[in-house]
Design a protein around this motif. Sequence first.
Motif, mmCIF file in Angstrom:
data_model
loop_
_atom_site.group_PDB
_atom_site.id
_atom_site.type_symbol
_atom_site.label_atom_id
_atom_site.label_comp_id
_atom_site.label_asym_id
_atom_site.label_seq_id
_atom_site.Cartn_x
_atom_site.Cartn_y
_atom_site.Cartn_z
ATOM 1 N N THR A 33 -1.055 14.168 -15.900
ATOM 2 C CA THR A 33 -2.271 14.747 -16.461
ATOM 3 C C THR A 33 -3.281 15.058 -15.367
ATOM 4 O OG1 THR A 33 -3.242 12.567 -16.800
ATOM 5 C CG2 THR A 33 -2.012 13.518 -18.635
ATOM 6 N N TRP A 35 -6.644 15.772 -16.547
ATOM 7 C CA TRP A 35 -7.774 15.088 -17.176
ATOM 8 C C TRP A 35 -7.275 13.772 -17.740
ATOM 9 C CZ3 TRP A 35 -11.902 17.426 -15.683
ATOM 10 C CH2 TRP A 35 -11.919 18.801 -15.545
ATOM 11 N N SER A 36 -8.004 12.723 -17.519
ATOM 12 C CA SER A 36 -7.626 11.405 -18.018
ATOM 13 C C SER A 36 -7.619 11.404 -19.542
ATOM 14 C CB SER A 36 -8.615 10.361 -17.508
ATOM 15 O OG SER A 36 -8.290 9.103 -18.010
ATOM 16 N N GLY A 37 -6.540 10.899 -20.119
ATOM 17 C CA GLY A 37 -6.445 10.779 -21.564
ATOM 18 C C GLY A 37 -6.040 12.047 -22.284
ATOM 19 N N ASP A 38 -5.552 13.056 -21.580
ATOM 20 C CA ASP A 38 -5.138 14.316 -22.210
ATOM 21 C C ASP A 38 -3.833 14.088 -22.969
ATOM 22 O OD1 ASP A 38 -4.743 16.914 -22.981
ATOM 23 O OD2 ASP A 38 -4.331 17.673 -20.979
ATOM 24 N N LYS A 39 -3.904 14.102 -24.292
ATOM 25 C CA LYS A 39 -2.729 13.862 -25.142
ATOM 26 C C LYS A 39 -2.016 15.157 -25.527
ATOM 27 C CE LYS A 39 -3.636 9.489 -25.345
ATOM 28 N NZ LYS A 39 -2.971 8.569 -24.489
ATOM 29 N N THR A 40 -2.621 16.314 -25.262
ATOM 30 C CA THR A 40 -2.032 17.591 -25.667
ATOM 31 C C THR A 40 -1.083 18.149 -24.621
ATOM 32 O OG1 THR A 40 -3.849 18.876 -24.717
ATOM 33 C CG2 THR A 40 -4.096 18.144 -26.998
ATOM 34 N N LEU A 41 -0.969 17.518 -23.477
ATOM 35 C CA LEU A 41 -0.168 18.065 -22.385
ATOM 36 C C LEU A 41 1.323 18.060 -22.696
ATOM 37 C CD1 LEU A 41 -0.566 19.322 -19.661
ATOM 38 C CD2 LEU A 41 -0.401 17.079 -18.642
ATOM 39 N N LYS A 44 2.112 21.245 -24.317
ATOM 40 C CA LYS A 44 1.850 22.422 -23.487
ATOM 41 C C LYS A 44 2.911 22.622 -22.409
ATOM 42 C CE LYS A 44 -3.174 22.248 -23.928
ATOM 43 N NZ LYS A 44 -4.424 22.011 -23.189
ATOM 44 N N TYR A 98 -8.548 22.439 -9.736
ATOM 45 C CA TYR A 98 -8.528 22.785 -11.161
ATOM 46 C C TYR A 98 -7.861 24.143 -11.360
ATOM 47 C CZ TYR A 98 -10.091 24.153 -15.776
ATOM 48 O OH TYR A 98 -10.129 24.598 -17.075
ATOM 49 N N TYR A 101 -4.196 23.707 -10.967
ATOM 50 C CA TYR A 101 -3.661 23.037 -12.154
ATOM 51 C C TYR A 101 -3.441 24.037 -13.286
ATOM 52 C CZ TYR A 101 -4.156 20.724 -16.682
ATOM 53 O OH TYR A 101 -3.998 20.348 -17.989
ATOM 54 N N LYS A 102 -4.407 24.927 -13.518
ATOM 55 C CA LYS A 102 -4.265 25.920 -14.582
ATOM 56 C C LYS A 102 -3.079 26.846 -14.309
ATOM 57 C CE LYS A 102 -6.846 26.103 -17.684
ATOM 58 N NZ LYS A 102 -6.652 25.458 -18.976
#
Length: 109
Positions: A33, A35-41, A44, A98, A101-102
């Motif tokens: 990840t 971002w910390s705590g990103d559960k949607t990755l 994706k 960033y 990352y995108k």
Amino acid sequence: MAGKIVGLISCLLCAIPFLIIGIFERNSREPITFWSGDKTLKSKAKDVIAYNLEMGMLYQKCAFAFMLSGICCLISLGFGFGIVMLVLDCTAGVYLMYRSYKRILERNS
């Protein structure tokens, strides 16, 4: 001399977490990840292996930049070059990380 050593140690303490993530998480089955705590990755990133390899390299490059800033602090703290490098790492470096990352996420989605 003490200021130079403090600058070096501070930069190395910033680099160590990035280096650990870059080396040990690149072979993980879970996506790394940004971002910390990103559960949607998980939904994706489709090619998790390629994604993790690229993200591992990105984190290692960030760690290298902090290490380089620490060495610059040790060499030339009086001229301000080490401080300028550290400020660039924490501002423009984060923005460039960033953007990278995108791009990595787009390629592996």
